[in-house]
Scaffold this motif. Structure first.
Motif, PDB file in Angstrom:
ATOM      1  N   ARG A 185       0.835  -1.209   0.000  1.00  0.00           N
ATOM      2  CA  ARG A 185       0.000   0.000   0.000  1.00  0.00           C
ATOM      3  C   ARG A 185       0.866   1.253   0.000  1.00  0.00           C
ATOM      4  NH1 ARG A 185      -4.644   1.217   4.504  1.00  0.00           N
ATOM      5  NH2 ARG A 185      -4.618   3.461   4.305  1.00  0.00           N
ATOM      6  N   LEU A 186       1.900   1.251   0.840  1.00  0.00           N
ATOM      7  CA  LEU A 186       2.776   2.431   0.915  1.00  0.00           C
ATOM      8  C   LEU A 186       3.546   2.636  -0.383  1.00  0.00           C
ATOM      9  CD1 LEU A 186       4.364   2.090   4.488  1.00  0.00           C
ATOM     10  CD2 LEU A 186       2.425   3.506   3.794  1.00  0.00           C
ATOM     11  N   ASP A 187       4.010   1.522  -0.979  1.00  0.00           N
ATOM     12  CA  ASP A 187       4.883   1.617  -2.156  1.00  0.00           C
ATOM     13  C   ASP A 187       4.120   1.606  -3.469  1.00  0.00           C
ATOM     14  OD1 ASP A 187       6.816   1.520  -0.255  1.00  0.00           O
ATOM     15  OD2 ASP A 187       7.353  -0.586  -0.561  1.00  0.00           O
ATOM     16  N   GLY A 188       2.796   1.383  -3.407  1.00  0.00           N
ATOM     17  CA  GLY A 188       1.990   1.321  -4.628  1.00  0.00           C
ATOM     18  C   GLY A 188       2.231   0.054  -5.446  1.00  0.00           C
ATOM     19  N   ASP A 189       2.667  -1.042  -4.784  1.00  0.00           N
ATOM     20  CA  ASP A 189       2.879  -2.303  -5.521  1.00  0.00           C
ATOM     21  C   ASP A 189       1.543  -2.926  -5.906  1.00  0.00           C
ATOM     22  OD1 ASP A 189       5.542  -1.949  -5.081  1.00  0.00           O
ATOM     23  OD2 ASP A 189       5.646  -3.320  -3.359  1.00  0.00           O
ATOM     24  N   LYS A 190       1.585  -3.678  -7.032  1.00  0.00           N
ATOM     25  CA  LYS A 190       0.336  -4.281  -7.537  1.00  0.00           C
ATOM     26  C   LYS A 190       0.128  -5.703  -7.014  1.00  0.00           C
ATOM     27  CE  LYS A 190      -0.835  -1.073 -10.725  1.00  0.00           C
ATOM     28  NZ  LYS A 190      -0.449  -0.008  -9.779  1.00  0.00           N
ATOM     29  N   GLN A 191       1.221  -6.344  -6.537  1.00  0.00           N
ATOM     30  CA  GLN A 191       1.137  -7.757  -6.138  1.00  0.00           C
ATOM     31  C   GLN A 191       1.796  -7.976  -4.773  1.00  0.00           C
ATOM     32  OE1 GLN A 191       3.217  -9.796  -9.298  1.00  0.00           O
ATOM     33  NE2 GLN A 191       1.297 -10.135 -10.417  1.00  0.00           N
ATOM     34  N   VAL A 192       1.277  -9.000  -4.054  1.00  0.00           N
ATOM     35  CA  VAL A 192       1.938  -9.460  -2.830  1.00  0.00           C
ATOM     36  C   VAL A 192       2.133 -10.967  -2.942  1.00  0.00           C
ATOM     37  CG1 VAL A 192       1.438 -10.009  -0.407  1.00  0.00           C
ATOM     38  CG2 VAL A 192       1.358  -7.648  -1.185  1.00  0.00           C
ATOM     39  N   THR A 193       3.310 -11.424  -2.542  1.00  0.00           N
ATOM     40  CA  THR A 193       3.612 -12.855  -2.643  1.00  0.00           C
ATOM     41  C   THR A 193       3.271 -13.564  -1.339  1.00  0.00           C
ATOM     42  OG1 THR A 193       5.367 -12.367  -4.207  1.00  0.00           O
ATOM     43  CG2 THR A 193       5.428 -14.536  -3.141  1.00  0.00           C
ATOM     44  N   ILE A 194       2.497 -14.643  -1.492  1.00  0.00           N
ATOM     45  CA  ILE A 194       2.087 -15.478  -0.357  1.00  0.00           C
ATOM     46  C   ILE A 194       2.883 -16.769  -0.462  1.00  0.00           C
ATOM     47  CG2 ILE A 194       0.083 -16.502   0.811  1.00  0.00           C
ATOM     48  CD1 ILE A 194      -0.248 -13.474   0.166  1.00  0.00           C
ATOM     49  N   TRP A 195       3.437 -17.246   0.635  1.00  0.00           N
ATOM     50  CA  TRP A 195       4.204 -18.490   0.596  1.00  0.00           C
ATOM     51  C   TRP A 195       3.274 -19.693   0.455  1.00  0.00           C
ATOM     52  CZ3 TRP A 195       7.900 -17.821   5.449  1.00  0.00           C
ATOM     53  CH2 TRP A 195       8.781 -16.779   5.202  1.00  0.00           C
ATOM     54  N   VAL A 252      -4.696  -4.913  -4.396  1.00  0.00           N
ATOM     55  CA  VAL A 252      -3.482  -5.707  -4.634  1.00  0.00           C
ATOM     56  C   VAL A 252      -3.842  -7.158  -4.969  1.00  0.00           C
ATOM     57  CG1 VAL A 252      -1.421  -6.611  -3.489  1.00  0.00           C
ATOM     58  CG2 VAL A 252      -2.028  -4.206  -3.230  1.00  0.00           C
ATOM     59  N   GLU A 253      -3.067  -7.730  -5.900  1.00  0.00           N
ATOM     60  CA  GLU A 253      -3.303  -9.104  -6.346  1.00  0.00           C
ATOM     61  C   GLU A 253      -2.424 -10.079  -5.541  1.00  0.00           C
ATOM     62  OE1 GLU A 253      -2.317 -11.669 -10.381  1.00  0.00           O
ATOM     63  OE2 GLU A 253      -1.966  -9.494 -10.363  1.00  0.00           O
ATOM     64  N   LEU A 254      -2.965 -11.298  -5.303  1.00  0.00           N
ATOM     65  CA  LEU A 254      -2.192 -12.314  -4.576  1.00  0.00           C
ATOM     66  C   LEU A 254      -1.423 -13.183  -5.561  1.00  0.00           C
ATOM     67  CD1 LEU A 254      -4.924 -13.764  -2.141  1.00  0.00           C
ATOM     68  CD2 LEU A 254      -3.632 -11.651  -1.924  1.00  0.00           C
ATOM     69  N   VAL A 255      -0.163 -13.457  -5.238  1.00  0.00           N
ATOM     70  CA  VAL A 255       0.647 -14.379  -6.045  1.00  0.00           C
ATOM     71  C   VAL A 255       1.172 -15.447  -5.095  1.00  0.00           C
ATOM     72  CG1 VAL A 255       2.728 -14.609  -7.457  1.00  0.00           C
ATOM     73  CG2 VAL A 255       1.369 -12.505  -7.565  1.00  0.00           C
ATOM     74  N   PHE A 256       1.071 -16.727  -5.477  1.00  0.00           N
ATOM     75  CA  PHE A 256       1.492 -17.810  -4.584  1.00  0.00           C
ATOM     76  C   PHE A 256       2.849 -18.353  -4.990  1.00  0.00           C
ATOM     77  CE2 PHE A 256      -2.971 -17.345  -3.945  1.00  0.00           C
ATOM     78  CZ  PHE A 256      -3.094 -17.484  -2.576  1.00  0.00           C
ATOM     79  N   ASP A 257       3.774 -18.395  -4.030  1.00  0.00           N
ATOM     80  CA  ASP A 257       5.124 -18.910  -4.270  1.00  0.00           C
ATOM     81  C   ASP A 257       5.187 -20.357  -3.765  1.00  0.00           C
ATOM     82  OD1 ASP A 257       7.735 -19.638  -4.317  1.00  0.00           O
ATOM     83  OD2 ASP A 257       8.475 -17.976  -3.066  1.00  0.00           O
ATOM     84  N   ARG A 258       5.000 -21.290  -4.710  1.00  0.00           N
ATOM     85  CA  ARG A 258       4.899 -22.704  -4.317  1.00  0.00           C
ATOM     86  C   ARG A 258       6.253 -23.337  -4.010  1.00  0.00           C
ATOM     87  NH1 ARG A 258      -0.555 -24.329  -5.761  1.00  0.00           N
ATOM     88  NH2 ARG A 258      -1.512 -22.445  -6.610  1.00  0.00           N
ATOM     89  N   GLY A 263       3.717 -26.648   5.083  1.00  0.00           N
ATOM     90  CA  GLY A 263       3.637 -27.148   6.460  1.00  0.00           C
ATOM     91  C   GLY A 263       2.425 -28.026   6.660  1.00  0.00           C
ATOM     92  N   MET A 264       1.910 -28.022   7.857  1.00  0.00           N
ATOM     93  CA  MET A 264       0.788 -28.906   8.203  1.00  0.00           C
ATOM     94  C   MET A 264      -0.443 -28.555   7.357  1.00  0.00           C
ATOM     95  SD  MET A 264       0.380 -30.543  11.667  1.00  0.00           S
ATOM     96  CE  MET A 264      -1.088 -31.188  12.463  1.00  0.00           C
ATOM     97  N   PRO A 265      -1.108 -29.570   6.759  1.00  0.00           N
ATOM     98  CA  PRO A 265      -2.258 -29.257   5.900  1.00  0.00           C
ATOM     99  C   PRO A 265      -3.420 -28.625   6.660  1.00  0.00           C
ATOM    100  CG  PRO A 265      -1.696 -31.628   5.802  1.00  0.00           C
ATOM    101  CD  PRO A 265      -0.785 -31.002   6.806  1.00  0.00           C
ATOM    102  N   ARG A 266      -3.684 -29.127   7.866  1.00  0.00           N
ATOM    103  CA  ARG A 266      -4.771 -28.574   8.698  1.00  0.00           C
ATOM    104  C   ARG A 266      -4.330 -28.626  10.148  1.00  0.00           C
ATOM    105  NH1 ARG A 266     -10.681 -31.135   8.230  1.00  0.00           N
ATOM    106  NH2 ARG A 266     -11.448 -29.364   9.431  1.00  0.00           N
ATOM    107  N   LYS A 267      -4.796 -27.683  10.933  1.00  0.00           N
ATOM    108  CA  LYS A 267      -4.365 -27.635  12.334  1.00  0.00           C
ATOM    109  C   LYS A 267      -5.474 -26.961  13.131  1.00  0.00           C
ATOM    110  CE  LYS A 267      -0.423 -25.372  12.924  1.00  0.00           C
ATOM    111  NZ  LYS A 267       0.932 -24.921  13.300  1.00  0.00           N
TER     112      LYS A 267
END
Ligand code: GFB
Length: 315
Positions: A185-195, A252-258, A263-267
């Motif tokens: 938001r501060l930098d005006g980026d269009k994407q955020v990377t999610i692990w 902002v758009e989400l990008v997934f870094d596979r 980690g654990m599938p469910r917890k």
């Protein structure tokens, strides 16, 4: 209180100060290395705490756990051992030890009841931490059985809230997402990377709810068996990221870094026992994220300026 500067410790201090307890005892890391039995014994001998909240430890998210397993197992095993032993030696009336939901097996049936402990192999990304946390439960049980000490254990689910570690390498997912979307938001980026894939499911408890539960358990609970503390509700990491995005930076758009681990599938914790005992969480996830984000905005400069090791170290 052992661990008064961490996420949980600061929330507990806030909670205990509301009741204006006299004689709230704490020690700074520079003054007392909780891994040193002789130093911990001296501190207990001089201060004689009646009630101990054992909330200290080396903690971190999936990456810190995977890359620093020696620190996670050594620091936590030592801290649990020294504090429990000193509490026994110096007449502590009651001790509450906090573990973690990662004590349960990776392929555990969901939601996870307290009885699932030690029924299967652990999740490899946090096995070292989980083994130390299981040892903490067994320590409390062993001292109860052999010496009659009133030492109890609670297993909180994934926690978040003000004062969290926001370092992107060592933090848990929620503070990492708040920081990433805030920076976008501060930098005006269009994407955020999610692990990872976004599909793992997690349960999140606001740390103020955990503080409330800790005080409740210290007063009301004295069973040998550990007790789960959570909300009983879960979300996927994708849903979590979308919620944070909607609150912080809706465009902002989400990008997934596979390449990063899931980690654990469910917890998801089964919280029937603590509900039956009379405690229930109060802060719902969206409301908790909003207030934590407000806290982050107020404290952003100081929080991001701190070195990772200080926030992820032994508290
Ligand atoms: O919170 P987290 O690090 O810990 O990760 P765990 C939860 C999930 O969020 C994982 C994903 O699937 C991560 O891959 N994730 C997505 C991210 N983006 C990010 C990001 O930017 N940062 C982080 N950290 N995760 C920890 C254990 O497991 O949970 C500890 O390692 C402890 O032992 C703690 O039990 C409560 O829930 O996977």
């Amino acid at each position: 209180m052992a661990g008064h500067r961490g996420l949980v410790g600061t929330a507990l201090m806030r909670r205990l100060q509301v009741e204006e307890h006299e004689n709230l005892l704490t020690a700074r890391r520079a003054e007392l290395d909780l891994r040193d039995q002789a130093a911990v014994n001296r501190w207990f001998e001089n201060n004689r705490p009646e009630y101990v909240f054992l909330v200290a430890g080396t903690v971190g998210g999936i990456m810190a756990n995977s890359t620093r397993p020696a620190e996670f197992i050594y620091d936590n095993l030592m801290i649990h051992g020294t504090v429990v032993h000193a509490a026994h030696l110096y007449g502590t009336k009651k001790l509450l030890y906090l573990g973690s939901s990662c004590i349960y097996p990776r392929e555990c049936s969901q939601p996870m009841t307290e009885n699932e402990l030690l029924t299967g192999p652990l999740e490899p990304t946090n096995e070292a931490y989980a083994i130390a946390k299981i040892a903490g439960i067994k320590l409390c049980q062993a001292y109860r059985r052999q010496y009659g000490n009133d030492f109890i254990s609670a297993m909180p689910t994934n926690l978040y809230g003000p004062g969290d570690n926001f370092d992107l390498e060592s933090s848990h997912v929620l503070p990492a997402l708040l920081r990433k979307f805030h920076s976008a938001r501060l930098d005006g980026d269009k994407q955020v990377t999610i692990w990872g894939s976004g599909s793992p499911m997690r349960e999140f408890l606001h740390v103020d709810d955990l503080a409330e539960a800790s005080v409740f358990l210290m007063r009301e609970y004295d069973d040998e068996q550990h007790i789960n503390v959570g909300t009983g509700r879960e979300v996927t990491i994708r849903e979590l990221a979308e919620t944070v995005r909607d609150i912080v930076a809706p465009d902002v758009e989400l990008v997934f870094d596979r390449t990063k681990p899931d980690g654990m599938p469910r917890k998801l914790l089964d919280v029937s026992r603590i509900h039956e005992a009379g405690w229930h969480h109060k802060i719902e996830l969206r409301e908790g994220i909003e207030s934590t984000y407000a806290w982050l905005c107020e404290n952003f400069d100081s929080v991001v300026g701190e070195p990772a090791v200080a926030k992820a170290g032994v508290t």
